[in-house]
Design an enzyme around this catalytic site. Structure first.
Site, PDB file in Angstrom:
ATOM      1  N   ASP A   1       0.882  -1.187  -0.009  1.00  0.00           N
ATOM      2  CA  ASP A   1      -0.010  -0.012  -0.079  1.00  0.00           C
ATOM      3  C   ASP A   1       0.873   1.219  -0.141  1.00  0.00           C
ATOM      4  O   ASP A   1       2.131   1.136   0.119  1.00  0.00           O
ATOM      5  CB  ASP A   1      -1.093  -0.060   1.298  1.00  0.00           C
ATOM      6  CG  ASP A   1      -0.321   0.011   2.434  1.00  0.00           C
ATOM      7  OD1 ASP A   1       0.745  -0.779   2.731  1.00  0.00           O
ATOM      8  OD2 ASP A   1      -0.555   0.785   3.506  1.00  0.00           O
TER       9      ASP A   1
ATOM     10  N   GLU B   1       0.071  -0.959   5.737  1.00  0.00           N
ATOM     11  CA  GLU B   1       0.661  -0.671   6.629  1.00  0.00           C
ATOM     12  C   GLU B   1       0.725   0.912   6.772  1.00  0.00           C
ATOM     13  O   GLU B   1       1.225   1.319   8.240  1.00  0.00           O
ATOM     14  CB  GLU B   1       2.244  -1.034   5.913  1.00  0.00           C
ATOM     15  CG  GLU B   1       3.461  -0.724   6.802  1.00  0.00           C
ATOM     16  CD  GLU B   1       3.863   0.749   6.856  1.00  0.00           C
ATOM     17  OE1 GLU B   1       4.897   0.979   7.760  1.00  0.00           O
ATOM     18  OE2 GLU B   1       3.535   1.416   5.902  1.00  0.00           O
TER      19      GLU B   1
END
Length: 360
Positions: free
Chosen positions: A78, A132
């Site tokens: 991400d 994350e």
């Protein structure tokens, strides 16, 4: 319903080209499904020697041989929200785009190596995970730890966070606390009838200004602590003496302190004032004495430095797994509109990691 777009990734391609391909697939936290699907498909088709599983928007793969030690390579898929910096573009030896440094260059390095190394010196595990960049409870590694804990077992974990090609060992711990002051409301035209809580907060700021940050050497890595005010909230209206003020402080602490010790330290600094802790995460010791970590430093010829900031190496350390940060991205460029990565560094880091993974 519109079908999700089909994306094809070539993990055997030059890792610079692969980085660009990864960046060109948007994957803001919580919306990684398209990229995760492409990563899964590439691993299954281009690395048939690996066992592959999908867990939410995380993709895991591993070898299943009988080598003595296992190395785990991890990277998050991400990114932070796109800032008009996708698709990627190249200029002056740099690759620009959202996630180039944090951390799709690291993902490309890992993906390329696991697809092109036929005979690694270690058993390999690979974890590409989601979420994350947002709140910790949504972090894909936490979900994997709960649901597939055996996939996180290793003798060394290498997290491809941006380090500009350095080995950043361990990480700082972090916590936030709200220091509150109180007063008595009054009309501002008759301020002597009240007690101003914002003025009282000057004691908090005075203590912060006098604070001497500790430096500590652990395994040759020097960690510097920091205690900072990051937010002040108070006030009722433009004609009211405020009766409450909150100062939020952030403490970044060396990994030789436990979370409890860090909390005790903050209480000591603000003795006599009310402190409420709102967030806390432990640091991670460098773990450089572990044989696999020593081998990495020897084979790659790199010198470790302390990691300033918190990363998911803390999660591996909590599991008793030595972990280091090593990636081609520049941490100073993470989350910026001008985020980019040096093309040469992608190549250099990939070859250093290849040397380690293939040297018996």
């Amino acid at each position: 319903m519109t079908a999700a777009p089909s994306i094809t990734l070539d993990f055997t391609a030059d890792p610079v080209d692969l980085t660009a391909a990864l960046v060109d697939v948007p994957s803001v936290s919580g919306d990684e499904s398209v990229l995760a699907g492409a990563v899964e498909a590439a691993l299954r088709s281009q690395a048939p020697h690996l066992e592959v599983v999908r867990n939410g928007n995380a993709v895991l793969a591993r070898t299943t041989g009988n080598r003595e030690r296992r190395v785990l390579l991890a990277g998050h898929l991400d990114t932070v929200p796109i800032a008009a910096n996708v698709p990627s573009h190249r200029a002056n030896g740099r690759l620009y785009g959202c996630g180039t440094s944090d951390m799709k260059a690291g993902d490309a390095m890992i993906a390329h190596l696991v697809a092109t190394i036929d005979d690694p010196a270690y058993e390999l595990s690979v974890v590409f995970y989601d979420c994350e960049e947002i709140e910790a409870e949504r972090n894909g590694l936490g979900r994997i730890e709960r649901e597939l804990p055996d996939w996180l077992q290793a003798d060394l974990a290498i997290l491809a966070e941006p380090t500009s090609g350095a080995v950043e060992a361990g990480c700082q711990g972090t916590l936030r606390a709200v220091i509150s002051t109180s007063g008595r409301r009054a009309h501002s035209a008759r301020s002597w009838l009240g007690t101003n809580a914002i003025h009282a907060a000057s004691e908090v700021l005075d203590r912060l200004n006098r604070y001497q940050a500790r430096q500590v050497d652990i395994d040759g890595c020097v960690y510097r602590e920091g205690l900072q005010a990051v937010r002040i909230a108070g006030g009722v209206a433009g004609n009211v003496v405020p009766d409450a003020c909150d100062v939020t402080v952030n403490f970044r602490f060396a990994p030789d302190r436990t979370v409890q010790a860090a909390m005790d330290h903050v209480r000591e600094v603000f003795d006599g004032l009310e402190a409420v802790f709102t967030d806390r995460s432990p640091g991670a010791l460098p773990g450089l004495s572990a044989p696999a970590a020593q081998r990495f430093l020897t084979v790659t010829g790199t010198d470790p430095v302390a990691k300033y900031g918190w990363t998911d190496v803390s999660r591996f350390a909590a599991l008793g797994i030595p972990a280091i940060n090593f990636g081609p991205g520049d941490p100073n460029l993470a989350h910026t509109r001008e985020e980019h990565v040096e093309v040469a560094r992608i190549t250099e880091c990939t070859e250093l990691l290849r040397r380690f993974l293939t040297t018996p």
